[in-house]
Design an enzyme around this catalytic site. Structure first.
Site, PDB file in Angstrom:
ATOM      1  N   LYS A  64       0.988  -1.168  -0.093  1.00 20.76           N
ATOM      2  CA  LYS A  64      -0.053  -0.028  -0.066  1.00 20.76           C
ATOM      3  C   LYS A  64       1.085   1.022   0.010  1.00 20.76           C
ATOM      4  CE  LYS A  64      -4.531   1.378   1.651  1.00 20.76           C
ATOM      5  NZ  LYS A  64      -5.807   1.201   2.387  1.00 20.76           N
ATOM      6  N   ARG A 100     -14.783  -5.468  11.086  1.00 17.48           N
ATOM      7  CA  ARG A 100     -15.791  -5.571  10.385  1.00 17.48           C
ATOM      8  C   ARG A 100     -16.908  -6.011  11.234  1.00 17.48           C
ATOM      9  NH1 ARG A 100     -14.061  -8.580   5.246  1.00 17.48           N
ATOM     10  NH2 ARG A 100     -12.988  -6.506   4.986  1.00 17.48           N
ATOM     11  N   GLU A 116      -9.867   1.118  11.374  1.00 18.73           N
ATOM     12  CA  GLU A 116     -10.880   1.110  10.416  1.00 18.73           C
ATOM     13  C   GLU A 116     -11.950   0.096  10.731  1.00 18.73           C
ATOM     14  OE1 GLU A 116     -10.894   1.674   5.551  1.00 18.73           O
ATOM     15  OE2 GLU A 116     -10.887  -0.647   6.404  1.00 18.73           O
ATOM     16  N   THR A 141     -16.148  -9.681  -0.557  1.00 17.03           N
ATOM     17  CA  THR A 141     -15.072 -10.929  -0.710  1.00 17.03           C
ATOM     18  C   THR A 141     -14.898 -11.635  -1.881  1.00 17.03           C
ATOM     19  OG1 THR A 141     -15.925 -11.433   1.618  1.00 17.03           O
ATOM     20  CG2 THR A 141     -14.743 -13.011   0.645  1.00 17.03           C
TER      21      THR A 141
HETATM   22  P1  0O2 Z   1      -7.610  -4.346   1.845  1.00 13.50           P
HETATM   23  O1  0O2 Z   1      -6.803  -5.678   1.532  1.00 13.50           O
HETATM   24  O2  0O2 Z   1      -9.161  -5.125   2.112  1.00 13.50           O
HETATM   25  O3  0O2 Z   1      -7.166  -4.017   3.342  1.00 13.50           O
HETATM   26  P2  0O2 Z   1      -9.374   6.412  -0.545  1.00 13.50           P
HETATM   27  O4  0O2 Z   1      -7.914   6.639  -0.915  1.00 13.50           O
HETATM   28  O5  0O2 Z   1      -9.756   7.142   0.525  1.00 13.50           O
HETATM   29  O6  0O2 Z   1     -10.525   6.600  -1.665  1.00 13.50           O
HETATM   30  P3  0O2 Z   1      -8.789   3.884   0.613  1.00 13.50           P
HETATM   31  O7  0O2 Z   1      -7.900   4.716   1.560  1.00 13.50           O
HETATM   32  O8  0O2 Z   1      -8.418   2.753  -0.090  1.00 13.50           O
HETATM   33  O9  0O2 Z   1      -9.237   4.664  -0.464  1.00 13.50           O
HETATM   34  O10 0O2 Z   1     -10.134   3.760   1.596  1.00 13.50           O
HETATM   35  P4  0O2 Z   1     -11.350   3.287   1.397  1.00 13.50           P
HETATM   36  O11 0O2 Z   1     -11.916   3.511  -0.192  1.00 13.50           O
HETATM   37  O12 0O2 Z   1     -12.464   3.571   2.137  1.00 13.50           O
HETATM   38  O13 0O2 Z   1     -11.117   1.591   1.306  1.00 13.50           O
HETATM   39  C1  0O2 Z   1     -10.611   0.966   2.467  1.00 13.50           C
HETATM   40  C2  0O2 Z   1     -10.876  -0.496   2.284  1.00 13.50           C
HETATM   41  O14 0O2 Z   1     -12.507  -0.904   1.957  1.00 13.50           O
HETATM   42  C3  0O2 Z   1     -10.331  -1.353   1.235  1.00 13.50           C
HETATM   43  O15 0O2 Z   1      -8.941  -1.747   1.901  1.00 13.50           O
HETATM   44  C4  0O2 Z   1     -11.160  -2.561   1.007  1.00 13.50           C
HETATM   45  O16 0O2 Z   1     -10.966  -3.508   2.048  1.00 13.50           O
HETATM   46  C5  0O2 Z   1     -12.417  -1.974   1.125  1.00 13.50           C
HETATM   47  N1  0O2 Z   1     -12.829  -1.312  -0.397  1.00 13.50           N
HETATM   48  C6  0O2 Z   1     -12.700  -0.398  -0.834  1.00 13.50           C
HETATM   49  N2  0O2 Z   1     -13.142  -0.191  -2.023  1.00 13.50           N
HETATM   50  C7  0O2 Z   1     -13.583  -1.368  -2.485  1.00 13.50           C
HETATM   51  C8  0O2 Z   1     -14.051  -2.256  -3.507  1.00 13.50           C
HETATM   52  O17 0O2 Z   1     -14.477  -1.637  -4.651  1.00 13.50           O
HETATM   53  N3  0O2 Z   1     -14.119  -3.721  -3.531  1.00 13.50           N
HETATM   54  C9  0O2 Z   1     -13.782  -4.267  -2.231  1.00 13.50           C
HETATM   55  N4  0O2 Z   1     -13.825  -5.554  -2.261  1.00 13.50           N
HETATM   56  N5  0O2 Z   1     -13.252  -3.564  -1.315  1.00 13.50           N
HETATM   57  C10 0O2 Z   1     -13.245  -2.438  -1.383  1.00 13.50           C
HETATM   58  P5  0O2 Z   1      -7.654  -2.017   0.965  1.00 13.50           P
HETATM   59  O18 0O2 Z   1      -6.482  -1.614   1.823  1.00 13.50           O
HETATM   60  O19 0O2 Z   1      -7.668  -1.645  -0.412  1.00 13.50           O
HETATM   61  O20 0O2 Z   1      -7.762  -3.444   0.760  1.00 13.50           O
END
Ligand code: 0O2
Length: 214
Positions: free
Chosen positions: A63, A87, A149, A162
């Protein structure tokens, strides 16, 4: 491409992660108490179950790399707010808002950010309610602040997220268009299904109420 912490930075990370782990455990205990109180004393079944996870060092490194910053422990603390994550799975979408309000009123935590992807789904179709909390962790005679988070979603939203996450991983963020289109269609169907299930739940509740009043 696989990105990693250097040996020195990894040694520093190994000292930082327990602080997040302790904060996460503290928050999880508080949420479990809320869960039991709602269920056992208020006949409120807004929480189905709660899961917690710590982000793996490889995912932290990846990341930071994607953010185009050096892969260091200081940057992990500075830029990442989801090293610790919780979650909460709810039966219905309406429960998500009830819980978000409840969490926002918790003492000793600060809400740093709130994202409502339930009312405003992501273009991918992703639905979930996100809160970034800040809380103190007291250890070795000092207090450190960490972020956690919290994602709140229904079981159906979780099922979708998922599967889509797996597809993203498999195709390394480049999901073929026919699949991503299909995922968007399914996400909308799932939202409609959640809605219909809630209506049935309301009808059943009304019938139960009538029966009790007879
Ligand atoms: P992991 O591996 O699950 O931890 P931003 O820059 O604020 O727009 P950010 O920081 O990625 O984006 O925050 P956001 O959008 O709130 O997303 C945080 C987490 O939400 C992600 O963590 C995912 O777990 C989930 N998420 C967000 N968008 C999607 C999506 O389109 N599909 C799925 N399946 N999960 C999503 P990580 O670190 O990306 O992934």
């Amino acid at each position: 491409m696989s990105v990693r912490f250097s040996v020195e930075e990894f040694a520093k990370l190994k000292k930082l992660l327990p602080v997040y782990e302790w904060g996460l455990r503290t928050l999880l205990t508080k949420l479990n108490i809320i869960h039991e109180d709602l269920k056992d004393f208020q006949d409120n079944h807004s929480i189905e179950y709660i899961r917690s996870r710590m982000k793996a060092p490889e995912s932290i490194a990846q990341k930071l790399y994607e953010m185009n910053v050096d892969i260091t422990t200081d940057n992990a603390k500075k830029y990442l707010r989801d090293i610790a994550g919780l979650r909460i799975i709810c039966p219905f979408a309406k429960d998500i808002y009830f819980l978000a309000d409840l969490l926002k009123s918790m003492p000793a935590v600060n809400i740093l950010e709130e994202k409502d992807y339930v009312s405003n789904p992501k273009p991918s179709g992703y639905r979930s309610y996100h809160l970034i909390l800040e809380l103190p962790v007291f250890f070795s005679g000092k207090t450190e602040y960490i972020t956690v988070e919290i994602q709140i979603r229904t079981e159906a939203m979780n099922f979708w997220a998922t599967l889509e996450h797996k597809a993203r991983y498999k195709y390394r963020e480049h999901i073929p268009k026919h699949l991503s289109d299909e995922l968007i269609v399914i996400a909308d169907k799932i939202a409609a299904l959640d809605d219909r299930m809630f209506k049935i739940h309301e009808i059943i509740s009304l019938i139960n109420q009538d029966v009790q009043e007879i």
